[in-house]
Motif scaffolding. Structure first.
Motif, short mmCIF file in Angstrom:
data_model
loop_
_atom_site.label_atom_id
_atom_site.label_comp_id
_atom_site.label_asym_id
_atom_site.label_seq_id
_atom_site.Cartn_x
_atom_site.Cartn_y
_atom_site.Cartn_z
N ALA A 90 49.05 46.31 26.95
CA ALA A 90 50.01 47.12 27.71
C ALA A 90 49.30 48.33 28.30
CB ALA A 90 51.16 47.53 26.82
N GLY A 91 48.44 48.96 27.50
CA GLY A 91 47.69 50.12 27.98
C GLY A 91 46.78 49.75 29.14
N LEU A 92 46.08 48.61 28.98
CA LEU A 92 45.19 48.17 30.05
C LEU A 92 45.97 47.87 31.32
CD1 LEU A 92 42.71 45.84 28.16
CD2 LEU A 92 42.24 48.08 29.13
N ALA A 93 47.15 47.27 31.15
CA ALA A 93 47.98 46.96 32.32
C ALA A 93 48.37 48.25 33.02
CB ALA A 93 49.22 46.18 31.89
N ALA A 94 48.73 49.27 32.23
CA ALA A 94 49.10 50.55 32.83
C ALA A 94 47.93 51.13 33.61
CB ALA A 94 49.55 51.51 31.74
N TRP A 95 46.74 51.02 33.02
CA TRP A 95 45.56 51.56 33.70
C TRP A 95 45.33 50.82 35.02
CZ3 TRP A 95 40.85 49.89 35.49
CH2 TRP A 95 39.92 50.90 35.77
N LEU A 96 45.46 49.48 34.97
CA LEU A 96 45.26 48.69 36.18
C LEU A 96 46.27 49.09 37.25
CD1 LEU A 96 44.57 45.14 34.70
CD2 LEU A 96 43.01 46.51 36.05
N LEU A 97 47.51 49.32 36.81
CA LEU A 97 48.55 49.71 37.78
C LEU A 97 48.21 51.05 38.42
CD1 LEU A 97 51.93 48.64 36.18
CD2 LEU A 97 50.90 47.86 38.32
N LEU A 98 47.63 51.94 37.61
CA LEU A 98 47.26 53.25 38.15
C LEU A 98 46.16 53.12 39.21
CD1 LEU A 98 47.28 55.61 35.05
CD2 LEU A 98 48.82 55.62 37.02
N GLN A 99 45.28 52.12 39.03
CA GLN A 99 44.21 51.93 40.01
C GLN A 99 44.71 51.22 41.26
OE1 GLN A 99 41.31 53.35 39.11
NE2 GLN A 99 42.43 53.84 37.23
N LEU A 156 48.13 39.86 35.40
CA LEU A 156 48.71 38.68 34.76
C LEU A 156 48.25 38.59 33.31
CD1 LEU A 156 48.43 35.74 37.31
CD2 LEU A 156 50.49 36.72 36.31
N ILE A 157 46.94 38.78 33.11
CA ILE A 157 46.38 38.62 31.77
C ILE A 157 46.94 39.67 30.82
CG2 ILE A 157 44.25 38.78 30.43
CD1 ILE A 157 42.87 37.72 33.06
N THR A 158 47.00 40.93 31.27
CA THR A 158 47.43 41.97 30.34
C THR A 158 48.94 41.90 30.10
OG1 THR A 158 47.41 43.44 32.26
CG2 THR A 158 45.57 43.60 30.75
N VAL A 159 49.72 41.72 31.17
CA VAL A 159 51.18 41.70 30.97
C VAL A 159 51.59 40.48 30.15
CG1 VAL A 159 53.39 41.53 32.13
CG2 VAL A 159 51.63 43.03 33.05
N MET A 160 51.07 39.29 30.55
CA MET A 160 51.38 38.10 29.78
C MET A 160 50.88 38.27 28.35
SD MET A 160 52.80 35.49 31.40
CE MET A 160 52.25 34.12 30.39
N GLY A 161 49.71 38.90 28.21
CA GLY A 161 49.12 39.09 26.88
C GLY A 161 50.05 39.88 25.99
N ALA A 162 50.59 40.97 26.54
CA ALA A 162 51.50 41.78 25.73
C ALA A 162 52.73 40.96 25.33
CB ALA A 162 51.91 43.02 26.52
N CYS A 163 53.30 40.23 26.31
CA CYS A 163 54.48 39.39 26.01
C CYS A 163 54.16 38.38 24.92
CB CYS A 163 54.94 38.64 27.25
SG CYS A 163 55.63 39.68 28.52
#
Lengths: 783, 143
Positions: free
Chosen positions: A35-44, A82-89
């Motif tokens: 989830a954290g990585l996804a947030a970081w990616l979204l920020l970029q 996809l990888i991070t969001v699906m990963g969290a789910c």
């Protein structure tokens, strides 16, 4: 960023510890990482969409072109999200699915490690790192498929998946190396940037074939598709994550990544569109054979993977838009459907959809999720899957080559897919209630959150494609895939056109097919004999062939007799060295014969020692005479002023004699086992070896092709390495990496010797008296 | 069978072992400039233990080694070898680049090659002693 991603491996390793601290809530804690990585990616994301790409540099071994640099552009951003969001789910979901499983910590280790590898794969800029992460995903996938390792089917499937993907991995490695050679760079960013056209390069054909083999095996394209349905032996969260949303798309990712540089040639278009379309049709066709819900979904995943490959093959601007849209849509609905399948399996105790029915009242939330996701799969408006499918049909209609074939395949495949979607959405939840092994009730919250989120995503993106910046994200991704700036604007309504009409017809036919599914299946079972001769049978017979071959060559070359091993090794050496020294260069003897008397004496002693060792019937005598040879060699080192070597030789010789003496007690009585013919053969081989080594040394002495490296070493030993003993400086500084490797070899050898001795010892004291070994210890040595 | 040694061997071993070990450390530390080094020193030390093994047998040697199993020495050696790899990273240099520090008061040159060499020493010592010891141990217990 690299550190954050790589820290994931540490996190994976510490998962057993986390389990001790957090118990059942570990999954939630671990889910914070993606989830954290996804947030970081979204920020970029805004910056990437603005500038096209972002390069996070980190050199690793610059002299070999190996880097840990991350390349973030639209494509890797889409995959990364996809990888991070699906990963969290999936992590949250797995926490519920495997709640009381004793090995859940092991599961988390492999799953998180996979997640990190997959992220590394899509973010890597260096070809080497890309390959390493690629192989890591294969290995973690192997561990996850074989998670229930007590089950022989799971083990077999895991092995099959590993063999197919790793065999492809080898081809991929060759392809990447060719790519590096052809483009002159090991960085993807540079390869994509450069002016030179790789399509014109002479290495283009072999390179493309190797890369395609890697991508096709990984992404389960026909005829390598068979491993994917078998991989369904994995726990369902794994199927949802690896085998539909992420890992199997690694091959697709690679193709999309290289499309701007390699795509568009006749070969690319031909192979990709035909293989993709065939995979699409075969996947959809085989899906309706199965009543196992996971197999149904697996084959429909193969269909989707085929579609994606085909779209890359078509390669028009429209196809690029369709590609990124379909990719996102598929991950959303297929992930949700797999998780629904897991819920059904978990709650009813069966995977067979024909055994389920009327579950709607008992599991209302699951039923709704399944309906939404399946309608997206079928491509019914207003879901996101509809947009993906419309675009796909539209691009097929606009294909430059094989248009009729592709249209036909796509049309039939979409009818079959619609039938599959109806089977999954309606069969378990409506109709008559069946008796199931477990008494079903609604799944726990943790198992509903993930699929619900993905289903809502399918719905929202379908209704409002502009929402959440999806247009911008997909524009950026499509731009990276096509290599040219593109503008993607998605909408539900493109007006009445051929694609829409095809959609409507296929919906109707698909629904009819669903209604008559049981009859159709009965008819299809007549095809079973043909299916038995499919690619999987080919795989099986190839594997059997390999086993037989290795049994044969083991019997021949490695039969457990020391003398045989030595013979084989020496003959190989003679053949190889002899070939290059006698045939390719002629031996040269250009040196002065200038020997002193004491040198002759030392050499004579050695020769005597050797002669005595080979002829004596006393083992102790042989050991001693071999020792004499060793000490004479030490003497030679001293004569030619190499004190380090002399000391080492002396010590090694001493310890060898000690070890030999210790082993002597364990050998049987001396006897003549070989016939005289065999001894003549051995003598000839030994003599040839001796002569050859002699020739080799003399030739090596006479040829001086390069400036000897020892000059550099001697000159720089004191100023650079602060040491005057060059031998030691070479060992610990110049060539420290070699020494490190040798240390590990030595340690392995020692552990091997200790383990073998202890093992045999254990057998003996258990009364089995080492029958397995050729050397018996029964007869005491009386030497 | 390997029997425990005679009085002469026993006395000699008791005297020689500490000397040999001391000599091995000497060889190890001077190795960078004069003949010697981790490999040779490790062999000398292994020779010391082997001599002791021949003189007094396995159990007595184990007592001398106290808590340290030769197999652990292999691990320690490999670990030291790997540790010596790391400092270069912190200096932003490639893997295994040698780092040198001078300890001011005693004017001693400490370096990663030295740590590496000590790693070699332990790996060699552990491997050889482990093999000899296991051979003798298995020998002793057999009928």
């Amino acid at each position: 960023m690299q550190l954050a991603v790589l820290m994931g491996f540490l996190l994976a390793a510490s998962s057993p510890l986390l389990h001790r601290w957090f118990g059942h809530r570990t999954s939630l804690v671990l889910a914070l990482f993606p989830a954290g990585l996804a947030a970081w990616l979204l920020l970029q994301a805004p910056e990437i969409i603005e500038n096209g790409s972002l390069l996070l540099e980190w050199q690793w071994v610059p002299s070999l072109g190996i880097s840990l640099t991350f390349l973030l552009d639209g494509l890797s951003l889409l995959f990364g999200l996809l990888i991070t969001v699906m990963g969290a789910c999936v992590l949250v979901y797995a926490g519920g699915y495997l709640k009381d499983h004793p090995d859940i910590a092991r599961f988390h280790i492999a799953l998180v490690a996979f997640m990190v590898s997959m992220l590394g794969l899509v973010l890597a800029d260096g070809l080497f790192t890309l390959f390493i992460f690629w192989e890591l995903t294969s290995i973690t996938s192997y561990l996850l498929i074989g998670f229930n390792h007590a089950d022989i089917e799971a083990r077999k499937s895991a092995r099959q998946g590993l063999f197919v993907t790793v065999a492809g991995g080898l081809a991929l490695m060759a392809g990447l190396v060719l790519l590096g050679i052809a483009s002159g760079s090991w960085s993807l960013a540079e390869i994509l940037d450069q002016e030179a056209d790789l399509r014109e390069h002479t290495l283009y054909t072999p390179m493309l074939i190797c890369l395609l083999l890697g991508a096709f095996t990984k992404s389960a394209q026909f005829p390598f598709h068979f491993w994917l349905p078998n991989a369904m032996a994995a726990p369902t969260p794994v199927s949802a994550y690896l085998h539909s949303a992420t890992m199997v798309k690694a091959g697709i990712y690679l193709l999309a990544r290289l499309h701007p540089e390699l795509g568009g040639t006749a070969m690319w278009v031909g192979i990709l569109s035909v293989v993709g379309a065939t995979t699409m049709l075969i996947g959809a066709f085989l899906a309706i054979h199965h009543t196992n819900i996971k197999k149904l979904l697996a084959y429909s995943t193969i269909m989707a993977l085929g579609t994606l490959t085909m779209l890359l093959g078509i390669g028009t601007e429209y196809a690029m838009t369709a590609f990124v849209t379909f990719l996102l849509a598929h991950s959303l609905y297929k992930g949700a459907l797999f998780m629904v399948a897991g819920i059904l399996d978990h709650e009813t105790g069966t995977k067979d959809v024909t055994q389920m029915g009327g579950l709607r009242a008992l599991m209302p939330v699951t039923a709704i999720i399944a309906l939404v996701a399946a309608l997206s799969l079928a491509g019914v408006p207003p879901l996101f899957g509809f947009i993906g499918k419309e675009l796909m049909l539209e691009s097929v209609l606009g294909a430059d080559r094989f248009r009729m074939l592709l249209v036909l395949f796509a049309f039939v495949a979409s009818i079959l897919t619609i039938a599959v979607a109806f089977i999954i959405a309606l069969r378990p939840f409506y109709g008559k209630r069946h008796h199931t092994p477990l008494e079903p009730h609604e799944a726990p919250l943790s198992m509903l959150v993930g699929p619900a989120l993905l289903a809502v995503g399918s719905l929202l993106l379908g209704l409002m494609p502009a929402l959440l910046g999806a247009n911008a994200l997909l524009t950026s991704a499509a731009t990276s895939v096509s290599g040219e700036t593109m503008e993607v604007t998605l909408s539900l309504w493109y007006g009445i056109n051929v694609a829409l009409i095809m959609s409507i017809i296929s919906l109707g036919v698909g629904f009819l097919l669903f209604k008559r599914w049981d009859n159709v299946r009965a008819k299809l079972s007549l095809l079973a004999p043909i299916r038995r001769h499919g690619p999987e049978a080919g795989y099986e017979s190839m594997m059997n062939g390999i086993v037989q071959f290795s049994e044969w060559q083991t019997r021949l070359l490695q039969n457990g007799y020391m003398r045989n091993y030595i013979l084989v090794m020496l003959i190989t050496l003679i053949a190889l060295i002899g070939n290059s020294i006698l045939l390719r260069h002629s031996p040269i003897f250009a040196f002065d014969l200038d020997v002193r008397f004491h040198e002759v004496v030392v050499a004579g002693t050695m020769a005597m020692g050797a002669l005595f060792a080979t002829t004596t019937r006393s083992r102790l005598g042989a050991v001693v005479s071999v020792g004499v040879m060793g000490f004479s060699i030490a003497l030679i080192f001293i004569l030619f002023s190499a004190p380090d070597l002399a000391i080492t030789q002396l010590l090694v010789e001493t310890l060898t004699v000690i070890l030999l003496v210790l082993v002597l007690f364990r050998l049987p009585r001396f006897s003549n086992l070989s016939t005289s013919l065999e001894r003549i053969r051995d003598g000839v081989v030994a003599a040839m070896m001796g002569i050859l080594i002699c020739l080799l040394i003399m030739t090596a002495w006479s040829i001086q092709q390069f400036e000897p490296i020892s000059t550099y070493m001697i000159e720089n030993s004191a100023p650079l390495a602060y040491g005057r003993n060059i031998v030691n400086v070479i060992l610990v500084d110049y060539r420290a990496l070699d020494t490190l490797g040798e240390m590990f070899v030595l340690a392995l050898a020692a552990i091997g010797v200790i383990a073998m001795l202890k093992l045999r010892h254990g057998e003996n004291s258990n009364g089995k008296s080492g029958e397995s070994s050729k050397v018996t210890t029964k007869e005491p040595y009386d030497g | 069978m390997v029997k425990s040694g005679t009085i002469i061997l026993n006395t000699a071993a008791r005297l020689l072992m500490p000397l040999q070990l001391l000599f091995s450390v000497f060889l190890l530390l001077r190795g960078h400039d004069e003949p010697g080094g981790g490999f040779i020193a490790g062999l000398v030390a292994a020779g010391a233990f082997t001599l002791y093994l021949f003189a007094f047998g396995v159990s007595a040697t184990k007592e001398v080694l106290r808590m340290v199993d030769p197999r652990d020495l292999i691990g320690i050696g490999l670990l030291l070898g790997m540790i010596s790899v790391v400092p270069a990273w912190f200096m932003g240099q490639p893997f295994l680049t040698a780092q040198w520090w001078t300890i001011p008061v005693i004017d001693f040159k400490a370096s990663t090659p030295l740590i590496f060499d000590i790693g070699v020493y332990f790996a060699v010592l552990g491997s050889v002693t482990g093999m000899v010891m296991t051979l003798m141990e298995v020998d002793k217990d057999e009928p």
